[in-house]
Design an enzyme around this catalytic site. Sequence first.
Site, short mmCIF file in Angstrom:
data_model
loop_
_atom_site.label_atom_id
_atom_site.label_comp_id
_atom_site.label_asym_id
_atom_site.label_seq_id
_atom_site.Cartn_x
_atom_site.Cartn_y
_atom_site.Cartn_z
CB SER A 246 -0.89 0.02 1.23
OG SER A 246 -0.15 0.52 2.33
CE LYS A 247 -2.78 6.63 -1.53
NZ LYS A 247 -3.55 7.03 -2.69
NE ARG A 248 -2.33 3.33 5.22
CZ ARG A 248 -3.20 2.86 4.32
NH1 ARG A 248 -3.67 3.66 3.39
NH2 ARG A 248 -3.57 1.60 4.36
#
Length: 479
Positions: A246-248
């Site tokens: 995920s981009k986090r």
Amino acid sequence: MSGASGSGRRVRVRIAPSPTGYIHVGTARTALYNWAFARQHGGDFILRIEDTDTERSREEWVGGIMAGLEWIGSRWDEGPYRQSERTALYREAADHLFRSGALYACDCTREDVLERTRDNPTPGYDGYCRQRGLERGPGRALRFAVPTGGVTVVHDLVRGDVEFANSTIEDFVVVKSNGDALFVLAVVVDDRDMAVSHVVRSEEHLPTTPKAVLLWEALNAAGPAVELPAFAHLPVLVNEKRQKISKRRDRVALEDYEADGFLPEAMANYLSLLGWSPPSGEEFFSLDDLVRDFRLEDVNHSPAFFDNQRLAHFNGVYLRALSDEEFTARVREWAERTGHSLGTAPYSTAAFAVLAPLVKERVTTLADAPDYVSFLFAEHFEMEEASFDKAIARDTTAPSIIAAARERFAGLIEWAAADLKEALEAIAADHERKLAKAQAPVRVATLGRSVGLPLFESLEVLGRNETLARLERALERTR
Ligand code: GLU
């Protein structure tokens, strides 16, 4: 045609990204599979921008999505269509479904539902308005009346038949109380309207697929029947901790890999292996090979590990396979595009090409290359301060070695790596030093840094005048 192309209908597939951020590597993988499948069957690959979420969608992301798809080599044939331009179709479908009794109006607020269902064993809407026969109107959502018994089956080319008990599917909202159609309806209406034959997408969408099937069947019952597409849900990409990337927490934007100097062909090859591999077992293949060999039936179910180290390895292999001219051209192009300009003459691209074989051995991305050859391009050459300090300022023998090098190098008949080496070997012997130790101050004086390409080959390319001038300048600094 293989079984995957179904009952002989024209193959039409789509990628349906939401313009809510950069293009995710998983979306790029999905695009490659769709694109290859369309090419293999002489079909169409459609780009559809799913921008129904008006709060999060931004038009500027659309350009990035298109650039990313082109970069990776999966160019679409049709579109981009935008859901925001197709709302009339969704409204019409909703009208149709309401009239046929597949949808009912509901005026429950979220709080009402929570209050009533707090103690229910299964979460979700409790069907309160289903028999109330409410008319449509402002403030009323439209819900789908899910059959109370039986199962909905999703025929999936990757997973086989996946059954969902209808009792576990709530009467889901199709049109919000403000009149906006929800994504679940928009996707079905679009896939019907665009005659999509295969829905090939991430497995994250599998849980909503039975809702799509129910809607599709209800639309068939209410109007002209359209054949359901075949489904193929692709495995999610996970990191080394087996978490969905995920981009986090992970590096997921295709653009970042481009900016970091990855080659699109290496990226496309690596991404294609996340969930599929060719029958030959060969890991390195071209997009043409993918088009020839890809089979939806061969996609596997288990999550695919997106391994940055393996990707870097792939990139290195692809970089080394480039010709020297191609390699230097790609580095230059990358540097210009990303604002890392190498500088200009006096040292030409031809000089870089001579050193290219040595550079290729040492880099994993295009971004690693400029540091190795910047000494060739720096218009105002400067030594790296830390290197100067360590190899020259703090080495009391360094001035004598540099002076001797300037002397002997100036007298060389031939300006060639072997002769330069011989000269420095003699200097090392005079100073009772190993060659490597004698090289250090000369390297920093001429190439500016204590690490880099082999010294003598570099000096051969740098040329006599510039080498001697740099040795002289370093010497001046020690005085
Ligand atoms: N808009 C969805 C996404 O960005 C795709 C949905 C679909 O392919 O049906 O993942």
